[in-house]
Enzyme design. Sequence first.
Site: not given
Lengths: 351, 351
Positions: B66, B64, B120, B324, B90
């Site tokens: 994003d 992904h 995502e 995150h 990530d």
Amino acid sequence: MKTTLAERTLELVRIPSVTGNEGAIADQVERVLQEGPSLRVRRKGQCVLGDLGRGHPHLILAGHLDTVPDQGGPSPAQQGDQILGLGSSDMKSGLAVMLAVAQSHALKSGRLTLVFYDGEEGPISGNGLGPLLDSEPELAQADLALLLEPTNNLIELGCQGTMHARVSIRGVAAHSARPWMGRNAIHLALPLLTRVAGLPLREVRMGEATYREVLNVTLIEGGRSRNVLPDRVTLNLNFRFAPDRTVENAEAYVRALCPETAEVEIVDAAPAAPPRLDAPLLQQFVKQVGGKVSGKQGWTDVAQFAARGVPALNFGPGLPELAHRRDERVPVDNLLTSYEVLEFFLEQMGK
Amino acid sequence: MKTTLAERTLELVRIPSVTGNEGAIADQVERVLQEGPSLRVRRKGQCVLGDLGRGHPHLILAGHLDTVPDQGGPSPAQQGDQILGLGSSDMKSGLAVMLAVAQSHALKSGRLTLVFYDGEEGPISGNGLGPLLDSEPELAQADLALLLEPTNNLIELGCQGTMHARVSIRGVAAHSARPWMGRNAIHLALPLLTRVAGLPLREVRMGEATYREVLNVTLIEGGRSRNVLPDRVTLNLNFRFAPDRTVENAEAYVRALCPETAEVEIVDAAPAAPPRLDAPLLQQFVKQVGGKVSGKQGWTDVAQFAARGVPALNFGPGLPELAHRRDERVPVDNLLTSYEVLEFFLEQMGK
């Protein structure tokens, strides 16, 4: 007299007086009291005091001028045998009875003080009665204070205390797919929730009055987002404690229920008031009114009188079950009954 | 190659691409793919596809574009042997490896498809992969899809499902001094809370992969005001269910936990994906990489491939424990390891 009482109630209901805006109704009460020939009237902020006679026995009649916020109920009106409108039961009907008693000639000996005060429906910090009593030390020498709160003309003795405790329980945040990396604060609150929900109602009988002590979780809020293990949950415990407890005792009881690791903050506490059946003038009033006597389950300003040593009770024409409701109203017959009880009591008081 | 991979990762980290704003990074990925001599490149919205070779075996590499929102962490930079910045683990390091593999000459036979997609990190309704797969039916014939999600170059097979249920339990409001006039909704939630908190972790072993099924209350909110008995409490249950359950089975399980009178609304559900160790190309990849093989505890887009019949697994250079997080970063050595594993696998794939 019935018509006078109904008209006076309606007149007062027509003057909006939501907490914080008691100026206009205080002005009107002051004007009406000034009409009484021998009344000594004083204004203190938004409180109004009226005095008749001197010495003892000394009876106080007290009532708050404010109402809860308007909920869009019906406009003030008389409809058949009822007065409708915000404040009709809680407690402008009581104020109308107080004003009528002030203009009667029932007091034969001793002293009658009327106390109209502001800020009862808001937080205790804005309640006008406490500062007023503190600035008028002779009021603390009174033999009895009657609060004309809505009781449907029944005697409600003393009052329970109330305490709010904000309890925070901490966990450790983690991804909700890997809860073993954290600790779920909501799950950690379970022992406390289970303990509180399992508490039996404690019935405390004091003379003729019974109090039902209860404790409830009234608010709960926890978690950060759907996918995160909650690292905190916060509860509000509301303890309605019987008059056999002090505030300190109530606080100790609440703290003992909470887990040791919880943060417990007492955010509000108002003492209970015992029924004071030892006080002769109170005994005399109870005996005269007769009927069902009960303990006041909610908190009222009886506690502020009690804290200053004045025996006090709740007795008023309003309907307690309609207080704070959109469809608030009061039966006109109740006004007359209240008035007649008080008039007769004043006549007998000095004897 | 190590320098190329580090530079490409840093270049991509420098292009902000929070969910919903993937245009610029999609443009850049498309430009880089166009440089590959024999690559067939297509753009679909903010998704970019690149194809090499034809027929089978057919391998998909997917990632992904994003990132989660910026949390104010350090600016994109190389610091010693690490690339710092939002999206570094990530999963822009994974995208850099995909782009490098596309420009290698490792594919000897069969077909390689690169899938770069958007959305995502947001709700599943905005995830670009599902619509893309549905519009490219031949992708559903692929023999294996590798998602380059951060796994620290370990193989994570399949994924668990996730379900959010909003559970509302109603009580009856009353004054908190007279709880017997109502029913406390927070107290009524106790049996459910107790049941959920007491659920044992269920470990499900499927071949070499183990899944740990867990259920948590992640949000709770109840009550109207401090002095009112709560007439409602609402909980969010998050069920992370193992691949031996379908969404329907998971929903039945969650509903069975709740009291009959509760309102249960499934507000989000994404299926699990089994490890698919039956698929030959997947077996070959697992055998080649070796090392520790585990089940994916969280939900990933492996499930979207699985739902369309494509065996899929998670394998990427990023560090999952830093995804995150404000201090997100990726070791440069990891990029090279990923690249070498994929290059070697492509060389062997057709044999």
